[in-house]
Design an enzyme around this catalytic site. Structure first.
Site, PDB file in Angstrom:
ATOM      1  N   THR A   1      11.776  10.236 -37.405  1.00 39.69           N
ATOM      2  CA  THR A   1      11.059   9.675 -36.258  1.00 39.69           C
ATOM      3  C   THR A   1      10.313   8.403 -36.657  1.00 39.69           C
ATOM      4  OG1 THR A   1       9.113  11.058 -36.635  1.00 39.69           O
ATOM      5  CG2 THR A   1      10.804  11.929 -35.173  1.00 39.69           C
ATOM      6  N   ASP A   2      10.004   7.604 -35.656  1.00 38.34           N
ATOM      7  CA  ASP A   2       9.266   6.367 -35.892  1.00 38.34           C
ATOM      8  C   ASP A   2       7.820   6.523 -35.420  1.00 38.34           C
ATOM      9  OD1 ASP A   2       9.330   6.134 -33.116  1.00 38.34           O
ATOM     10  OD2 ASP A   2      10.876   4.598 -33.112  1.00 38.34           O
ATOM     11  N   GLN A   3       7.085   5.454 -35.417  1.00 38.47           N
ATOM     12  CA  GLN A   3       5.671   5.483 -35.053  1.00 38.47           C
ATOM     13  C   GLN A   3       5.451   5.895 -33.598  1.00 38.47           C
ATOM     14  OE1 GLN A   3       3.700   1.768 -35.877  1.00 38.47           O
ATOM     15  NE2 GLN A   3       1.929   2.840 -36.695  1.00 38.47           N
TER      16      GLN A   3
END
Length: 145
Positions: A18-20
């Site tokens: 996942t990203d931010q």
């Protein structure tokens, strides 16, 4: 993915994917496509490593991905893999990434069957049994006359 035999691979989204923003980073879909493709080939009776031991390689030459809805951490997703086309040295795989019945991503990878020297080879002629097994996942098979 129309009415085609599809191989299903179940995955769970890991935190590192996942990203931010809390959604799966786009780069992970290519990895998931590979997971679906290698699992499908393994299920028809041969692994990528066996192909390579037999001097058959399958490099990616093109990749397309259409993002429809995000996947998120810890969700279980399904990667549905089929074969769009197989003809001579070319094979194109099609993918759908779904959460339950919701389509998240649709994609395609195009590959060439090659030998170790990266010279194209015709899988139907070199490995007819493997070619026939791949046809069960194919939307449209074209054979050489």
């Amino acid at each position: 993915m129309e009415e085609i035999n599809k191989h299903e691979t179940l995955l769970r989204v890991r935190y590192q994917e996942t990203d931010q923003m809390g959604v799966v980073h786009h780069s992970n879909y290519a990895v998931w496509f590979e997971a679906g493709r290698t699992a499908m080939i393994r299920d028809i009776g041969i692994s990528y490593s066996e192909l390579e031991q037999n001097g058959i390689l399958l490099p990616v030459v093109d990749l397309h991905c259409r993002f429809i809805s995000p996947a998120r951490y810890e969700e279980e997703i399904r990667v549905l893999t089929g074969i769009q086309e197989i003809h001579g040295p070319k094979i194109s795989f099609c993918y759908e990434v779904c959460r339950d019945d919701q389509l998240l991503v649709r994609g395609e990878t195009i590959h060439l069957w090659t030998n170790r020297e990266m010279k194209r080879l015709n899988l139907e002629k070199k490995e007819p049994e493997l070619f026939q097994k791949l046809l069960q996942y194919t939307l449209s098979a074209k054979t050489e006359e």
